[in-house]
Design an enzyme around this catalytic site. Structure first.
Site, PDB file in Angstrom:
ATOM      1  N   ARG A 202       0.871  -1.174   0.000  1.00  0.00           N
ATOM      2  CA  ARG A 202       0.000   0.000   0.000  1.00  0.00           C
ATOM      3  C   ARG A 202       0.910   1.227   0.000  1.00  0.00           C
ATOM      4  O   ARG A 202       2.121   1.124   0.113  1.00  0.00           O
ATOM      5  CB  ARG A 202      -1.030  -0.022   1.146  1.00  0.00           C
TER       6      ARG A 202
ATOM      7  N   ARG B  22      -7.552  -0.079  -6.656  1.00  0.00           N
ATOM      8  CA  ARG B  22      -7.743   1.037  -5.725  1.00  0.00           C
ATOM      9  C   ARG B  22      -7.860   2.321  -6.557  1.00  0.00           C
ATOM     10  O   ARG B  22      -6.972   2.619  -7.356  1.00  0.00           O
ATOM     11  CB  ARG B  22      -6.570   1.143  -4.748  1.00  0.00           C
TER      12      ARG B  22
ATOM     13  N   GLN C  27      -1.831   2.434   9.945  1.00  0.00           N
ATOM     14  CA  GLN C  27      -0.547   2.492   9.233  1.00  0.00           C
ATOM     15  C   GLN C  27       0.502   3.255  10.032  1.00  0.00           C
ATOM     16  O   GLN C  27       1.693   2.936   9.965  1.00  0.00           O
ATOM     17  CB  GLN C  27      -0.716   3.160   7.857  1.00  0.00           C
TER      18      GLN C  27
ATOM     19  N   ASP D 101      -1.954  10.639  -2.104  1.00  0.00           N
ATOM     20  CA  ASP D 101      -2.337   9.627  -3.100  1.00  0.00           C
ATOM     21  C   ASP D 101      -2.617  10.254  -4.445  1.00  0.00           C
ATOM     22  O   ASP D 101      -2.447   9.625  -5.487  1.00  0.00           O
ATOM     23  CB  ASP D 101      -3.550   8.844  -2.612  1.00  0.00           C
TER      24      ASP D 101
ATOM     25  N   ASN E 174      -5.315  12.375   0.572  1.00  0.00           N
ATOM     26  CA  ASN E 174      -4.420  11.509   1.348  1.00  0.00           C
ATOM     27  C   ASN E 174      -5.273  10.755   2.367  1.00  0.00           C
ATOM     28  O   ASN E 174      -6.493  10.955   2.450  1.00  0.00           O
ATOM     29  CB  ASN E 174      -3.327  12.348   2.033  1.00  0.00           C
ATOM     30  N   LYS E 175      -4.636   9.907   3.136  1.00  0.00           N
ATOM     31  CA  LYS E 175      -5.330   9.051   4.098  1.00  0.00           C
ATOM     32  C   LYS E 175      -6.326   9.832   4.947  1.00  0.00           C
ATOM     33  O   LYS E 175      -6.038  10.947   5.376  1.00  0.00           O
ATOM     34  CB  LYS E 175      -4.269   8.382   4.984  1.00  0.00           C
TER      35      LYS E 175
END
Ligand code: MRU
Length: 355
Positions: free
Chosen positions: A45, A88, A195, A236, A246-247
């Site tokens: 990932r 994804r 993460q 991302d 992003n996350k």
């Protein structure tokens, strides 16, 4: 530094990040379906790492295509491209890897099919090598903004594990440490997949970089107390106007940074910048299954049958971003589009420390 992914003996070997930090286990993918499954299940990932995995998956998929000429070969590769693209949606790096492979093949269309297959393997290995160099460059540019004694906060994992090595957001941190600066890192644990807790804390500890793990909810309190000097996160997909996907939780952190006058930087290799999208509102955002929220390491922590929303990424509007750290320099989000313009004077608009 731990190896995230490599192409060895005709296989794609990936570190299974779902098992970290409890076990260090590698998975050998023998076909592109296994690579796609590894990406979907988060064995591998992080945007650059899944771009590299896609490039390697394409090379594996190509090996099994039977084709007499270029057009047949491209037709045979289409399901490989589509399978990888469907894994994804948010990180643009898979699309980037597919476009890179298509460009290479079209440039070499007159080569025999077997040679095209070799070229894809060679290029996938090159993507990995280049990624590490790009992260080192991001590290050099970004480290200028970290002073001796600073405390940096990061969210999710944009480290070695999320890339070919060295990391994007961890690049400046690593360079600052190499330069002898005494710095501290706060790692947000990053619910729901943890993460920050499982990966960032682990990889920084492996390399003796001082790291303190905090729950996501703690960041605001520490920012308010003045205990954090800057934030650096990965992305991302960053788009033309400087909006950053992003996350999930990145947006909250960015707003908290602005509220507390703390600079917020995004480390973004060019492979994660999508100039074709004008605004963050148009970025496809992945939603994942409920079990990541209801379970931790297979153990249920929520009542059976509870309704769940598991949005994997958020978009931070450009106005919360102080600077975007690329391999070409650090830019204000509003100037990012210049990277896509041929004769732009990048030197003139680059963000310098203290500005
Ligand atoms: O769901 P993940 O673990 O793939 O999310 C990763 C992130 O959000 C990273 O910050 C991003 O991909 C940048 S990695 C250099």
């Amino acid at each position: 530094m731990v190896k995230t992914i490599e192409f060895v003996d005709g296989k794609v070997r990936m570190l299974d990040q779902t098992r970290l930090p409890l076990e260090v286990v590698y998975v050998d993918c023998t076909d592109y379906h296994m690579v796609a499954e590894g990406i979907k299940k988060l064995r591998i990932r992080g945007a650059p790492a899944i771009g590299i995995a896609a490039a390697m998956g394409i090379a594996l998929g190509a090996r099994d295509v039977r084709a007499a000429d270029f057009d047949e070969f491209m037709n045979g590769l289409e399901p490989v491209f589509q399978t990888l693209l469907a894994t994804r949606p948010t990180a643009v790096n898979i699309q980037w890897a597919v476009e890179r492979a298509k460009k290479l093949l079209s440039e070499k269309r007159h080569e025999p099919v077997d040679r095209l297959k070799e070229l894809l393997v060679e290029d996938a290995k090159k993507v990995l090598e280049e990624d590490i160099q790009i992260n080192r460059a991001i590290g050099r540019w970004g480290a200028q903004f970290i002073r001796d004694g600073d405390t940096v906060i990061t969210h999710c994992n944009a480290g070695s594990l999320a890339t070919g090595g060295y990391g994007t957001a961890t690049g400046p941190i690593r360079v600052a440490v190499e330069q002898g600066k005494k710095i501290q890192v706060y790692a947000d644990e990053t619910r729901p997949v943890l993460q920050g807790c499982r990966l960032t804390a682990w990889e920084l500890m492996q390399d003796n970089i001082p790291v303190t793990l905090i729950t996501d909810n703690t960041a605001g309190a520490l920012l308010r107390k003045g205990e954090i000097n800057l934030a650096i996160v990965g992305t991302d997909r960053t788009v033309a106007n400087g909006d950053v996907a992003n996350k999930i939780g990145t947006y909250s952190l960015a707003v908290l940074c602005k509220e507390n006058g703390v600079p917020f930087y995004v480390a973004a290799p060019l492979s994660s910048i999508d100039f074709s999208i004008p605004s963050g509102d148009l970025i496809p955002i992945e939603e994942r299954g409920p079990e990541e929220v209801t379970h931790v390491f297979g153990c249920r922590i929520a009542p059976e049958g509870v309704r769940v929303r598991n949005i994997a990424f958020d978009v931070t509007p450009a106005r919360y971003v102080t600077g975007i750290i690329t391999e070409k320099g650090v830019f204000r989000p509003g100037d990012l589009h210049l990277l896509n313009e041929k004769d732009a004077d990048l030197e003139a608009v680059m963000l310098k420390p203290g500005e």
